[in-house]
Design a protein around this motif. Sequence first.
Motif, PDB file in Angstrom:
ATOM      1  N   ILE B  10       0.874  -1.172   0.000  1.00 35.84           N
ATOM      2  CA  ILE B  10       0.000   0.000   0.000  1.00 35.84           C
ATOM      3  C   ILE B  10       0.911   1.220   0.000  1.00 35.84           C
ATOM      4  CG2 ILE B  10      -1.840   1.222   1.191  1.00 35.84           C
ATOM      5  CD1 ILE B  10      -2.593  -1.385   2.528  1.00 35.84           C
ATOM      6  N   TYR B  11       0.741   2.059  -0.995  1.00 33.73           N
ATOM      7  CA  TYR B  11       1.670   3.178  -1.182  1.00 33.73           C
ATOM      8  C   TYR B  11       0.954   4.500  -0.917  1.00 33.73           C
ATOM      9  CZ  TYR B  11       4.279  -0.516  -3.432  1.00 33.73           C
ATOM     10  OH  TYR B  11       4.933  -1.686  -3.666  1.00 33.73           O
ATOM     11  N   HIS B  12       1.720   5.456  -0.445  1.00 32.85           N
ATOM     12  CA  HIS B  12       1.142   6.759  -0.113  1.00 32.85           C
ATOM     13  C   HIS B  12       1.948   7.867  -0.768  1.00 32.85           C
ATOM     14  CE1 HIS B  12      -1.727   5.370   2.933  1.00 32.85           C
ATOM     15  NE2 HIS B  12      -0.831   4.450   3.191  1.00 32.85           N
ATOM     16  N   ALA B  32       3.284   0.172   5.611  1.00 28.66           N
ATOM     17  CA  ALA B  32       2.888   1.092   4.552  1.00 28.66           C
ATOM     18  C   ALA B  32       4.127   1.779   3.993  1.00 28.66           C
ATOM     19  CB  ALA B  32       1.930   2.134   5.095  1.00 28.66           C
TER      20      ALA B  32
END
Lengths: 43, 276
Positions: B10-12, B32
């Motif tokens: 999961i990338y931000h 994350a």
Amino acid sequence: MTDERYARSDTSVTGQILRLLSTNPDAVVVGGSGTGAALPHVT
Amino acid sequence: MIERGYKKGIYHNHGTVNAEFIKVGGKAVSGAVAPTDRWSCPRSCPTAIRRRKFRSTSPSAMRRPSAPARATPLPATRTTLSPGRRRGAGGAEEGQARQRPSFREALRASLENVRNVVGTHGVYNMNAETHNGLDGACESASACRQRCLAPDEVTPDIVLWLAQDGITNGAIYALLALALLLVFSVTRIIFVPQGEFISYAALSLALLQAGQVPGVVYVLVGGGVLAAVFDIGTALRDKALRRLPWILLGTSRCLAPWRRSRGGRRRGSSISSGRC
């Protein structure tokens, strides 16, 4: 690839997550910060 | 997402990780991937790592970078971006210029040459290899990242914090019980609206912490003035002008029982005595 959206003030993103996971993604990119960005993780 | 079986990344974006993110996400945000810097590490981070991480770039240094923020101007095409030239006959020509690969190359090179731009999470220095922009101090201290995002690890800091929190909450309940008991033991009335005072106090504190003054301050001051006026009236009626300075100092009601016990019963002193 799919694109789900939610508002900053949303408290639940369950619907978006269910639809997202139904596509069996290889990666998820979350655009946002703070509480809103953490919601997909905890849903 | 994780509890529903999603196991991939999961990338931000930049600026995602802050105290709220970690508080809301808790254990779920562990793992994350987000471009972030040492500022994002919460206070529960081990002191040694925190200190090492903060030494190189202290918050004051972030506010005032030693070298001024600098982005290399676009060499030849900069003028095409100036608003003065935007309008008029040059519009189409300019649009073409922006489509040109050389312009895009120059723009890219310029963005990659960003130096010391102060952002929310750190100071950004881009280059051609990495577009993250952060110097990777937090990443190299990967232990920090894991420890910061693993709330199941109990450090002495957390133990102390929990103890302090427990004592604070317990003190509130103890005071509430004491207040109820005091009123009941004297009046034999269960003071039901006691809880209102608790919430009122909490709201007043929140207001003070938000930098505002609660309106009840005027009730407080007004009540004090009113009591002083009554005391002055009583003193004048008793022709006891010696009491006036004490009244104006605000101590008359507090001192009344003491003076009565010392000097015996004075004229009319029973009216204003005993209520402190």
